[in-house]
Write a protein that holds these residues in place. Structure first.
Motif, PDB file in Angstrom:
ATOM      1  N   VAL A 297      23.483  -1.743 -20.464  1.00  0.00           N
ATOM      2  CA  VAL A 297      22.145  -1.245 -20.976  1.00  0.00           C
ATOM      3  C   VAL A 297      21.608  -0.299 -20.031  1.00  0.00           C
ATOM      4  O   VAL A 297      20.773   0.681 -20.583  1.00  0.00           O
ATOM      5  CB  VAL A 297      21.409  -2.605 -21.185  1.00  0.00           C
ATOM      6  CG1 VAL A 297      19.951  -2.157 -21.393  1.00  0.00           C
ATOM      7  CG2 VAL A 297      22.215  -3.454 -22.344  1.00  0.00           C
ATOM      8  N   ILE A 298      21.364  -0.785 -18.962  1.00  0.00           N
ATOM      9  CA  ILE A 298      20.746   0.186 -18.020  1.00  0.00           C
ATOM     10  C   ILE A 298      21.212   1.738 -17.731  1.00  0.00           C
ATOM     11  O   ILE A 298      20.759   2.722 -17.710  1.00  0.00           O
ATOM     12  CB  ILE A 298      20.574  -0.473 -16.523  1.00  0.00           C
ATOM     13  CG1 ILE A 298      19.503  -1.465 -16.583  1.00  0.00           C
ATOM     14  CG2 ILE A 298      20.060   0.707 -15.473  1.00  0.00           C
ATOM     15  CD1 ILE A 298      19.695  -2.307 -15.488  1.00  0.00           C
ATOM     16  N   LYS A 320      19.596  -2.428 -25.722  1.00  0.00           N
ATOM     17  CA  LYS A 320      20.765  -1.795 -26.538  1.00  0.00           C
ATOM     18  C   LYS A 320      21.605  -3.000 -27.154  1.00  0.00           C
ATOM     19  O   LYS A 320      21.486  -4.089 -26.561  1.00  0.00           O
ATOM     20  CB  LYS A 320      21.478  -1.018 -25.473  1.00  0.00           C
ATOM     21  CG  LYS A 320      22.808  -0.372 -26.019  1.00  0.00           C
ATOM     22  CD  LYS A 320      23.402   0.675 -25.064  1.00  0.00           C
ATOM     23  CE  LYS A 320      25.031   0.919 -25.839  1.00  0.00           C
ATOM     24  NZ  LYS A 320      24.380   1.955 -27.026  1.00  0.00           N
ATOM     25  N   ARG A 321      22.066  -2.667 -28.326  1.00  0.00           N
ATOM     26  CA  ARG A 321      22.741  -3.579 -29.014  1.00  0.00           C
ATOM     27  C   ARG A 321      24.177  -3.440 -28.774  1.00  0.00           C
ATOM     28  O   ARG A 321      24.816  -2.206 -28.786  1.00  0.00           O
ATOM     29  CB  ARG A 321      22.806  -3.392 -30.446  1.00  0.00           C
ATOM     30  CG  ARG A 321      23.371  -4.455 -31.466  1.00  0.00           C
ATOM     31  CD  ARG A 321      22.929  -4.253 -32.935  1.00  0.00           C
ATOM     32  NE  ARG A 321      23.138  -5.478 -33.620  1.00  0.00           N
ATOM     33  CZ  ARG A 321      24.137  -5.441 -34.627  1.00  0.00           C
ATOM     34  NH1 ARG A 321      24.759  -4.346 -34.924  1.00  0.00           N
ATOM     35  NH2 ARG A 321      24.445  -6.483 -35.333  1.00  0.00           N
ATOM     36  N   LEU A 322      24.991  -4.602 -27.989  1.00  0.00           N
ATOM     37  CA  LEU A 322      26.212  -4.416 -27.607  1.00  0.00           C
ATOM     38  C   LEU A 322      26.895  -5.325 -28.664  1.00  0.00           C
ATOM     39  O   LEU A 322      27.021  -6.640 -28.715  1.00  0.00           O
ATOM     40  CB  LEU A 322      26.277  -4.959 -26.271  1.00  0.00           C
ATOM     41  CG  LEU A 322      25.588  -3.993 -25.214  1.00  0.00           C
ATOM     42  CD1 LEU A 322      25.943  -4.846 -23.923  1.00  0.00           C
ATOM     43  CD2 LEU A 322      26.209  -2.824 -25.410  1.00  0.00           C
ATOM     44  N   ILE A 325      24.854  -8.428 -30.423  1.00  0.00           N
ATOM     45  CA  ILE A 325      23.795  -9.094 -29.918  1.00  0.00           C
ATOM     46  C   ILE A 325      23.090  -7.731 -29.053  1.00  0.00           C
ATOM     47  O   ILE A 325      23.594  -6.640 -28.499  1.00  0.00           O
ATOM     48  CB  ILE A 325      24.390  -9.772 -28.356  1.00  0.00           C
ATOM     49  CG1 ILE A 325      25.158 -11.168 -28.817  1.00  0.00           C
ATOM     50  CG2 ILE A 325      22.998 -10.355 -27.531  1.00  0.00           C
ATOM     51  CD1 ILE A 325      24.350 -11.779 -30.054  1.00  0.00           C
ATOM     52  N   THR A 326      21.836  -7.915 -29.129  1.00  0.00           N
ATOM     53  CA  THR A 326      20.733  -6.877 -28.458  1.00  0.00           C
ATOM     54  C   THR A 326      20.117  -7.655 -27.278  1.00  0.00           C
ATOM     55  O   THR A 326      19.719  -8.626 -27.313  1.00  0.00           O
ATOM     56  CB  THR A 326      19.354  -6.393 -29.350  1.00  0.00           C
ATOM     57  OG1 THR A 326      19.994  -5.794 -30.545  1.00  0.00           O
ATOM     58  CG2 THR A 326      18.687  -5.572 -28.664  1.00  0.00           C
ATOM     59  N   TYR A 327      20.579  -6.788 -26.241  1.00  0.00           N
ATOM     60  CA  TYR A 327      20.156  -7.126 -24.867  1.00  0.00           C
ATOM     61  C   TYR A 327      19.103  -6.467 -24.331  1.00  0.00           C
ATOM     62  O   TYR A 327      18.997  -5.092 -24.494  1.00  0.00           O
ATOM     63  CB  TYR A 327      21.253  -6.893 -23.958  1.00  0.00           C
ATOM     64  CG  TYR A 327      22.542  -7.947 -24.123  1.00  0.00           C
ATOM     65  CD1 TYR A 327      22.542  -9.072 -23.498  1.00  0.00           C
ATOM     66  CD2 TYR A 327      23.292  -7.663 -24.736  1.00  0.00           C
ATOM     67  CE1 TYR A 327      23.587  -9.978 -23.602  1.00  0.00           C
ATOM     68  CE2 TYR A 327      24.464  -8.147 -25.231  1.00  0.00           C
ATOM     69  CZ  TYR A 327      24.720  -9.513 -24.694  1.00  0.00           C
ATOM     70  OH  TYR A 327      25.813 -10.283 -24.877  1.00  0.00           O
ATOM     71  N   TRP A 328      18.003  -7.013 -23.610  1.00  0.00           N
ATOM     72  CA  TRP A 328      16.677  -6.395 -23.094  1.00  0.00           C
ATOM     73  C   TRP A 328      16.632  -6.627 -21.776  1.00  0.00           C
ATOM     74  O   TRP A 328      16.967  -7.989 -21.266  1.00  0.00           O
ATOM     75  CB  TRP A 328      15.650  -7.034 -23.951  1.00  0.00           C
ATOM     76  CG  TRP A 328      15.544  -7.009 -25.391  1.00  0.00           C
ATOM     77  CD1 TRP A 328      15.921  -7.738 -26.209  1.00  0.00           C
ATOM     78  CD2 TRP A 328      15.179  -5.820 -26.087  1.00  0.00           C
ATOM     79  NE1 TRP A 328      15.852  -7.339 -27.518  1.00  0.00           N
ATOM     80  CE2 TRP A 328      15.348  -6.139 -27.359  1.00  0.00           C
ATOM     81  CE3 TRP A 328      14.349  -4.469 -25.732  1.00  0.00           C
ATOM     82  CZ2 TRP A 328      14.889  -5.271 -28.516  1.00  0.00           C
ATOM     83  CZ3 TRP A 328      13.997  -3.610 -26.774  1.00  0.00           C
ATOM     84  CH2 TRP A 328      14.268  -3.830 -28.180  1.00  0.00           C
ATOM     85  N   VAL A 329      16.270  -5.680 -20.999  1.00  0.00           N
ATOM     86  CA  VAL A 329      16.234  -5.625 -19.505  1.00  0.00           C
ATOM     87  C   VAL A 329      14.865  -5.069 -19.044  1.00  0.00           C
ATOM     88  O   VAL A 329      14.492  -4.172 -19.328  1.00  0.00           O
ATOM     89  CB  VAL A 329      17.291  -4.894 -18.746  1.00  0.00           C
ATOM     90  CG1 VAL A 329      17.383  -5.173 -17.247  1.00  0.00           C
ATOM     91  CG2 VAL A 329      18.700  -5.267 -19.581  1.00  0.00           C
TER      92      VAL A 329
END
Length: 355
Positions: A297-298, A320-322, A325-329
């Motif tokens: 994501v980063i 970002k969606r992987l 699943i969408t991951y937030w940081v």
């Protein structure tokens, strides 16, 4: 995953199937066990490190389960239908359903017939825990106990044993769906005896250790307590470390046993250096977020400048969606590293070309 004939062999009389969980938390023990089998069993001992399909089966994903089982069947046929030596009670139960025509032996049954080293610095007395998947497998239960006795261990029975064995809390994926319930189950299970627990299942061992119960796998009586190369215990609450253990195990086995090029393709996002404190690592474990996920994501955010700066916290925020699943940081930079301040995930899709 690893699928190989024993070094120097083109066929296999036996096929060692240790299970993916042991590869994650007991890679040193797995390696020592395989070496011993190849040294003392004639005819070649193949190695198949793979998922047995239990998670997919328990989740009701029958199409995925069938695909995994078909792959295992093909590998078994390729090695001319060898006897399968299983080191995980759960895998043993599942594989008997997947390959009912195959000849199976549990690792403790095989080891009783071999010349074994004797580990030192082990407790003298144990309470023996039968994994729930061995509830009606008398041969596995008896051989595990006898193997322990042969090493000099004194065994004591728990109230719920043999055909009344209780689940440690992992079965059916309940740990991933309801971790609070799993915690209560584990606490009740480990309260049955003040003695250290001994078991033939790496999952049971790991869950008891996670709740500070002194616990051992029966193989540790033979090969010594599992330790990382650093000398420290492996983390039992970190999915990222378990994944790294599997990667390193494959690299080391291919290089040391088969003298093969063990280099693996490393994705560009692995260059991202992260600083993560213990509290966030625990949160990542609870929410099934991997270090790989945060790095990817980063990496995407920095490469494409797809990030926002929060005026309240001063943190960068990105997502970002992987796959599904969408991951937030939330993070800040520190030199050439990224300090993780928060992370979370949603099963969602943001309908924009920026994520």
């Amino acid at each position: 995953a690893v699928f190989k004939h024993q070094p120097g062999f083109t066929s296999s009389r036996y096929l060692f199937f240790p299970g993916c969980q042991m590869a994650g938390s007991m890679p040193q023990t797995l390696t020592k066990t395989y070496r011993l089998l190849t040294e003392q069993l004639a005819g070649g001992v193949g190695l198949l490190i793979s998922c047995c399909g239990a998670p997919a089966d328990w989740a009701g994903r029958q199409e995925v389960t069938a695909e995994i089982w078909q792959d295992i069947r093909q590998k078994w046929l390729q090695t001319n239908k060898p006897q399968i030596i299983v080191a995980c009670p759960g895998c043993h139960k599942i594989l008997k359903e997947a390959l009912p025509e195959a000849d199976f032996k549990f690792i403790t049954e095989i080891l009783l017939e071999l010349d074994l080293p004797k580990a030192s610095a082990m407790p003298a007395e144990f309470a023996f825990h039968d994994p729930c998947t061995t509830r009606y497998e008398k041969e596995i239960q008896d051989s595990a106990r006898q193997l322990a006795i042969n090493t000099g261990a004194g065994l004591h029975e728990l109230e719920f044993n043999h055909n009344r064995a209780k689940c440690c809390g992992y079965g059916g994926l309940q740990y991933h769906i309801n971790p609070d319930l799993t915690g209560e189950i584990i606490k009740k299970r480990i309260a049955q005896s003040p003695l250290p627990y001994l078991t033939s299942c790496s999952n049971c061992r790991d869950f008891f250790l996670k709740y500070d119960k002194d616990s051992y796998h029966v193989l540790e009586l033979i090969f010594g307590k599992e330790r990382a190369i650093s000398g420290e215990l492996y983390s039992l609450t970190d999915f990222s470390e378990r994944r790294d253990n599997r990667r390193e195990l494959k690299r080391r086995l291919l290089q040391e046993l088969w003298q093969e090029d063990a280099s693996m393709t490393v994705p560009d996002y692995k260059s991202i250096k992260l600083i993560i404190n213990d509290e966030i690592r625990e949160k990542m474990h609870d929410q099934h977020i991997l270090i790989d996920d945060l790095q990817e994501v980063i990496y995407f955010a920095e490469k494409n400048n797809r990030k926002m700066l929060s005026p309240e916290t001063g943190y960068f925020v990105t997502g970002k969606r992987l796959k599904i699943i969408t991951y937030w940081v939330e993070y800040v930079t520190e030199g050439d590293s990224y300090v993780i301040k928060n992370c979370y995930s949603h099963r969602m899709q943001v309908l924009t070309d920026t994520i």
